[in-house]
Design a protein around this motif. Structure first.
Motif, PDB file in Angstrom:
ATOM      1  N   ASP A  75       0.808  -1.216   0.000  1.00  0.00           N
ATOM      2  CA  ASP A  75       0.000   0.000   0.000  1.00  0.00           C
ATOM      3  C   ASP A  75       0.845   1.272   0.000  1.00  0.00           C
ATOM      4  N   ASP A 106      -2.432   8.151   1.773  1.00  0.00           N
ATOM      5  CA  ASP A 106      -3.749   7.932   2.358  1.00  0.00           C
ATOM      6  C   ASP A 106      -3.603   7.774   3.858  1.00  0.00           C
ATOM      7  N   SER A 125       2.743   6.627   2.579  1.00  0.00           N
ATOM      8  CA  SER A 125       1.439   6.515   1.941  1.00  0.00           C
ATOM      9  C   SER A 125       0.781   7.871   1.950  1.00  0.00           C
ATOM     10  N   ASP A 148       2.917   4.347  -1.427  1.00  0.00           N
ATOM     11  CA  ASP A 148       2.903   5.136  -2.662  1.00  0.00           C
ATOM     12  C   ASP A 148       4.297   5.482  -3.143  1.00  0.00           C
TER      13      ASP A 148
END
Length: 237
Positions: free
Chosen positions: A213, A236, A234, A215
């Motif tokens: 997950d 998010d 990340s 990035d």
């Protein structure tokens, strides 16, 4: 969160847990360097919009050189669900019609990216406005990006412009985030722009062994009390 730490000194600018970057001291400017595919500009934007979440007394100011105000604000809302547009100023250098933002005092337009004088004047006006409105005068500035501006002005002028912005941020105790794509410049040019910054956040695409997950990965150079080596991040929460 208080704007001062236990010693009475101004607290550093902090970031959410999903960004592996420790607080950065007020008055600092940081170069965020990474190729387009690394999502480095999204990371740079997130480092500014983090002011929405970490302290309700922080303002945010963007110099948007390659996106319209509308697209930039949409990106901010995507990256930071609690994005506080009412504490944000934007200098739109796209040269496109601002439409609904034309009457917004927190949005300023510059007709062309080559007008560094105009950008600088509007930056000073918006920064002063945000500085006065925020308790403690805490403002995060995002210049997105140096690489885009370099297509319209010579490097000497751009260096002086970046140096002026960095000096203003330093004297006001703000935080500057300047994005650059090192793959579009000679290494000498990137090193030159690094001289206006207190440190550099390097960004790359994630290796195969990092969490699925993630990035990308970041490595912080030149700033104290930061993690060593490459760290997955990340965008998010």
């Amino acid at each position: 969160m208080s704007a001062d730490d236990a010693s009475g000194e101004p607290a550093g600018y902090v970031f959410p847990d999903h960004l592996p970057i420790e607080p950065i001291a007020p008055g600092s400017t940081v170069l965020v360097a990474g190729p387009a595919l690394s999502r480095s500009e999204d990371l740079a934007t997130s480092l500014v919009t983090a002011g929405s979440d970490t302290d309700p007394r922080e303002g945010m100011l963007f110099v948007s050189t390659n996106m319209t105000c509308e697209k930039l604000l949409t990106a901010c809302e995507r990256l930071e669900p609690g994005f506080a547009a009412d504490r944000t100023g934007v200098i739109d250098c796209s040269g496109q019609d601002l439409d609904e933002y034309r009457s917004d005092p927190q949005v300023k337009a510059v007709s062309t990216q080559s007008d560094l004088t105009g950008i600088g004047m509007k930056f000073s006006a918006l920064y002063e406005s945000l500085y006065g409105a925020m308790e403690g005068g805490r403002v995060r500035t995002g210049l997105i990006s140096l690489s885009s501006l370099s297509m319209y002005v010579d490097m000497r002028s751009l260096f002086r412009f970046a140096q002026t912005l960095s000096g203003r941020i330093d004297s006001a105790g703000g935080l500057g985030i300047f994005a650059i794509d090192p793959t579009t410049h000679e290494q000498k040019t990137v090193n030159t722009f690094s001289q206006v910054a207190d440190g550099r956040i390097e960004v790359r695409e994630p290796d195969a062994d990092v969490p699925a997950d993630a990035d990308g990965e970041v490595r912080v150079r030149g700033l104290p009390n930061q993690p060593n080596g490459w760290q997955p991040f990340s965008l998010d929460e």
